[in-house]
Design a protein around this motif. Structure first.
Motif, PDB file in Angstrom:
ATOM      1  N   GLU A  25       1.000  -1.356   0.082  1.00 56.53           N
ATOM      2  CA  GLU A  25      -0.077   0.125   0.174  1.00 56.53           C
ATOM      3  C   GLU A  25       0.912   1.355  -0.027  1.00 56.53           C
ATOM      4  O   GLU A  25       0.521   2.196  -0.665  1.00 56.53           O
ATOM      5  CB  GLU A  25      -0.619   0.027   1.304  1.00 56.53           C
ATOM      6  N   ILE A  26       1.895   1.282   0.791  1.00 53.55           N
ATOM      7  CA  ILE A  26       2.921   2.463   0.878  1.00 53.55           C
ATOM      8  C   ILE A  26       3.350   2.968  -0.310  1.00 53.55           C
ATOM      9  O   ILE A  26       3.343   4.068  -0.709  1.00 53.55           O
ATOM     10  CB  ILE A  26       3.916   2.201   1.792  1.00 53.55           C
ATOM     11  N   ILE A  27       3.491   2.123  -1.456  1.00 56.06           N
ATOM     12  CA  ILE A  27       3.865   2.421  -2.504  1.00 56.06           C
ATOM     13  C   ILE A  27       3.084   2.438  -3.630  1.00 56.06           C
ATOM     14  O   ILE A  27       3.293   3.062  -4.851  1.00 56.06           O
ATOM     15  CB  ILE A  27       5.158   1.637  -3.292  1.00 56.06           C
ATOM     16  N   PHE A  28       2.000   1.863  -3.537  1.00 54.03           N
ATOM     17  CA  PHE A  28       0.719   1.806  -4.530  1.00 54.03           C
ATOM     18  C   PHE A  28       0.136   3.279  -4.487  1.00 54.03           C
ATOM     19  O   PHE A  28      -0.233   3.743  -5.798  1.00 54.03           O
ATOM     20  CB  PHE A  28      -0.260   0.858  -3.979  1.00 54.03           C
ATOM     21  N   ARG A  29      -0.173   3.758  -3.415  1.00 46.13           N
ATOM     22  CA  ARG A  29      -1.167   5.011  -3.633  1.00 46.13           C
ATOM     23  C   ARG A  29      -0.461   6.115  -4.083  1.00 46.13           C
ATOM     24  O   ARG A  29       0.594   6.572  -3.835  1.00 46.13           O
ATOM     25  CB  ARG A  29      -1.721   5.231  -2.116  1.00 46.13           C
ATOM     26  N   VAL A  46       8.330  -1.231 -22.112  1.00 43.29           N
ATOM     27  CA  VAL A  46       6.933  -0.979 -21.286  1.00 43.29           C
ATOM     28  C   VAL A  46       5.806  -1.402 -22.263  1.00 43.29           C
ATOM     29  O   VAL A  46       5.928  -1.076 -23.352  1.00 43.29           O
ATOM     30  CB  VAL A  46       6.883   0.396 -20.886  1.00 43.29           C
ATOM     31  N   VAL A  47       4.631  -2.044 -21.767  1.00 42.22           N
ATOM     32  CA  VAL A  47       3.582  -2.589 -22.372  1.00 42.22           C
ATOM     33  C   VAL A  47       2.505  -1.458 -22.088  1.00 42.22           C
ATOM     34  O   VAL A  47       1.779  -1.209 -23.134  1.00 42.22           O
ATOM     35  CB  VAL A  47       3.354  -3.935 -21.975  1.00 42.22           C
ATOM     36  N   ALA A  48       2.036  -1.213 -20.714  1.00 37.90           N
ATOM     37  CA  ALA A  48       1.073  -0.569 -20.413  1.00 37.90           C
ATOM     38  C   ALA A  48       1.377   0.264 -19.156  1.00 37.90           C
ATOM     39  O   ALA A  48       2.093  -0.306 -18.512  1.00 37.90           O
ATOM     40  CB  ALA A  48      -0.160  -1.376 -20.555  1.00 37.90           C
ATOM     41  N   THR A  49       0.634   1.364 -18.954  1.00 36.43           N
ATOM     42  CA  THR A  49       0.696   2.135 -17.777  1.00 36.43           C
ATOM     43  C   THR A  49      -0.586   2.756 -17.503  1.00 36.43           C
ATOM     44  O   THR A  49      -1.428   2.972 -18.192  1.00 36.43           O
ATOM     45  CB  THR A  49       1.746   3.344 -18.056  1.00 36.43           C
ATOM     46  N   ILE A  50      -0.805   2.729 -16.134  1.00 36.23           N
ATOM     47  CA  ILE A  50      -2.103   3.367 -15.518  1.00 36.23           C
ATOM     48  C   ILE A  50      -1.737   4.237 -14.464  1.00 36.23           C
ATOM     49  O   ILE A  50      -0.759   3.916 -13.589  1.00 36.23           O
ATOM     50  CB  ILE A  50      -2.902   2.163 -15.127  1.00 36.23           C
ATOM     51  N   SER A  51      -2.326   5.445 -14.592  1.00 34.62           N
ATOM     52  CA  SER A  51      -1.990   6.634 -13.596  1.00 34.62           C
ATOM     53  C   SER A  51      -2.797   6.162 -12.274  1.00 34.62           C
ATOM     54  O   SER A  51      -3.799   5.424 -12.139  1.00 34.62           O
ATOM     55  CB  SER A  51      -2.134   7.788 -13.940  1.00 34.62           C
ATOM     56  N   SER A  52      -2.641   7.168 -11.233  1.00 35.44           N
ATOM     57  CA  SER A  52      -3.434   7.078 -10.262  1.00 35.44           C
ATOM     58  C   SER A  52      -4.702   7.389 -10.406  1.00 35.44           C
ATOM     59  O   SER A  52      -5.742   6.928  -9.485  1.00 35.44           O
ATOM     60  CB  SER A  52      -2.493   7.994  -9.232  1.00 35.44           C
ATOM     61  N   THR A  53      -4.889   8.100 -11.426  1.00 27.49           N
ATOM     62  CA  THR A  53      -6.514   8.699 -11.686  1.00 27.49           C
ATOM     63  C   THR A  53      -6.857   7.661 -12.763  1.00 27.49           C
ATOM     64  O   THR A  53      -8.097   7.951 -13.296  1.00 27.49           O
ATOM     65  CB  THR A  53      -6.523   9.956 -12.250  1.00 27.49           C
ATOM     66  N   SER A  54      -6.303   6.636 -13.050  1.00 32.05           N
ATOM     67  CA  SER A  54      -6.873   5.546 -14.100  1.00 32.05           C
ATOM     68  C   SER A  54      -6.652   5.935 -15.490  1.00 32.05           C
ATOM     69  O   SER A  54      -7.264   5.171 -16.511  1.00 32.05           O
ATOM     70  CB  SER A  54      -8.134   4.955 -13.506  1.00 32.05           C
ATOM     71  N   ARG A  70      -6.673  -0.969 -12.437  1.00 37.03           N
ATOM     72  CA  ARG A  70      -6.364  -0.813 -11.234  1.00 37.03           C
ATOM     73  C   ARG A  70      -7.569  -0.938 -10.152  1.00 37.03           C
ATOM     74  O   ARG A  70      -8.457  -0.242 -10.330  1.00 37.03           O
ATOM     75  CB  ARG A  70      -5.353   0.314 -10.882  1.00 37.03           C
ATOM     76  N   ASP A  71      -7.262  -1.763  -8.901  1.00 46.17           N
ATOM     77  CA  ASP A  71      -8.277  -1.818  -7.791  1.00 46.17           C
ATOM     78  C   ASP A  71      -7.528  -1.284  -6.664  1.00 46.17           C
ATOM     79  O   ASP A  71      -6.816  -1.960  -5.830  1.00 46.17           O
ATOM     80  CB  ASP A  71      -8.644  -3.210  -7.710  1.00 46.17           C
ATOM     81  N   ASN A  72      -7.835   0.072  -6.490  1.00 47.40           N
ATOM     82  CA  ASN A  72      -7.526   0.652  -5.235  1.00 47.40           C
ATOM     83  C   ASN A  72      -7.629  -0.053  -4.027  1.00 47.40           C
ATOM     84  O   ASN A  72      -7.037   0.311  -3.091  1.00 47.40           O
ATOM     85  CB  ASN A  72      -7.643   2.324  -5.341  1.00 47.40           C
ATOM     86  N   ALA A  73      -8.627  -0.382  -3.839  1.00 50.13           N
ATOM     87  CA  ALA A  73      -9.244  -1.310  -2.692  1.00 50.13           C
ATOM     88  C   ALA A  73      -8.275  -2.442  -2.389  1.00 50.13           C
ATOM     89  O   ALA A  73      -8.064  -2.739  -1.092  1.00 50.13           O
ATOM     90  CB  ALA A  73     -10.660  -1.420  -2.596  1.00 50.13           C
ATOM     91  N   ASN A  75      -4.828  -2.600  -3.645  1.00 51.31           N
ATOM     92  CA  ASN A  75      -3.847  -2.322  -4.223  1.00 51.31           C
ATOM     93  C   ASN A  75      -3.177  -3.296  -5.234  1.00 51.31           C
ATOM     94  O   ASN A  75      -2.074  -3.878  -5.131  1.00 51.31           O
ATOM     95  CB  ASN A  75      -2.798  -2.293  -2.849  1.00 51.31           C
ATOM     96  N   THR A  76      -4.239  -3.492  -6.193  1.00 48.47           N
ATOM     97  CA  THR A  76      -3.716  -4.453  -7.294  1.00 48.47           C
ATOM     98  C   THR A  76      -3.971  -3.854  -8.774  1.00 48.47           C
ATOM     99  O   THR A  76      -4.972  -2.988  -8.987  1.00 48.47           O
ATOM    100  CB  THR A  76      -4.555  -5.693  -7.074  1.00 48.47           C
ATOM    101  N   VAL A  77      -3.106  -4.214  -9.550  1.00 49.18           N
ATOM    102  CA  VAL A  77      -3.168  -3.783 -10.935  1.00 49.18           C
ATOM    103  C   VAL A  77      -3.423  -5.139 -11.733  1.00 49.18           C
ATOM    104  O   VAL A  77      -2.524  -6.041 -11.364  1.00 49.18           O
ATOM    105  CB  VAL A  77      -1.981  -3.085 -11.296  1.00 49.18           C
ATOM    106  N   TYR A  78      -4.124  -4.864 -12.602  1.00 49.34           N
ATOM    107  CA  TYR A  78      -4.248  -5.982 -13.497  1.00 49.34           C
ATOM    108  C   TYR A  78      -3.848  -5.664 -15.085  1.00 49.34           C
ATOM    109  O   TYR A  78      -3.880  -4.593 -15.520  1.00 49.34           O
ATOM    110  CB  TYR A  78      -5.909  -6.455 -13.624  1.00 49.34           C
ATOM    111  N   LEU A  79      -3.601  -6.672 -15.847  1.00 45.15           N
ATOM    112  CA  LEU A  79      -3.434  -6.695 -17.377  1.00 45.15           C
ATOM    113  C   LEU A  79      -4.054  -7.852 -18.080  1.00 45.15           C
ATOM    114  O   LEU A  79      -3.661  -9.009 -17.946  1.00 45.15           O
ATOM    115  CB  LEU A  79      -1.652  -6.764 -17.522  1.00 45.15           C
ATOM    116  N   GLN A  80      -5.304  -7.485 -18.688  1.00 53.40           N
ATOM    117  CA  GLN A  80      -6.036  -8.478 -19.231  1.00 53.40           C
ATOM    118  C   GLN A  80      -5.318  -8.272 -20.491  1.00 53.40           C
ATOM    119  O   GLN A  80      -5.378  -7.405 -21.421  1.00 53.40           O
ATOM    120  CB  GLN A  80      -7.326  -7.992 -19.417  1.00 53.40           C
ATOM    121  N   MET A  81      -4.975  -9.782 -20.991  1.00 49.39           N
ATOM    122  CA  MET A  81      -4.392  -9.866 -22.427  1.00 49.39           C
ATOM    123  C   MET A  81      -5.350 -10.727 -23.542  1.00 49.39           C
ATOM    124  O   MET A  81      -5.424 -11.831 -22.889  1.00 49.39           O
ATOM    125  CB  MET A  81      -2.910 -10.493 -22.304  1.00 49.39           C
TER     126      MET A  81
END
Length: 114
Positions: A25-29, A46-54, A70-73, A75-81
């Motif tokens: 969490e400390i580095i995710f938020r 780099v393949v994909a990037t998501i900002s803190s505002t998605s 990303r699911d901020n609740a 603290n997880t990021v997903y990559l659907q391929m």
């Protein structure tokens, strides 16, 4: 563990996989998260990037096939391929840059082959 990537595997061309990156969490938020990949004998890219505002950005060759979220609740990021191709074969890494420090997950292997 700061970043934990999972979800890789062997899939046939045209198939799908979803990668997950669980982040401390400390580095995710408030930070952007990226997925990189490295194929044998090639540089990491780099393949994909998501900002803190998605807001999202994608490598041209994966646009329309890959979706980062990303699911901020959690603290997880997903990559659907989807519509995977042989050239997507690589080790995939999640990454955060926070205060000038680069954090990497351990990598998860994606192999696209018939």
């Amino acid at each position: 563990v700061q970043l934990q990537a999972s979800g890789g595997g062997l899939v046939q061309p045209g198939g799908s996989l979803r990668l997950s990156c669980a982040v401390s969490e400390i580095i995710f938020r408030g930070n952007s998260v990226s997925w990189y990949r490295q194929a044998p004998g090639k540089q990491r890219e780099v393949v994909a990037t998501i900002s803190s505002t998605s807001s999202t950005d994608y490598k041209a060759s994966v646009k329309g096939r890959f979706t980062i979220s990303r699911d901020n609740a959690k603290n997880t990021v997903y990559l659907q391929m989807n519509s995977l191709k042989a050239e997507d074969t690589a080790v995939y890494y999640c990454n955060i840059v926070r205060s000038g420090t680069w954090y990497w997950g351990q990598g998860t292997q994606v192999t696209v082959s018939s």
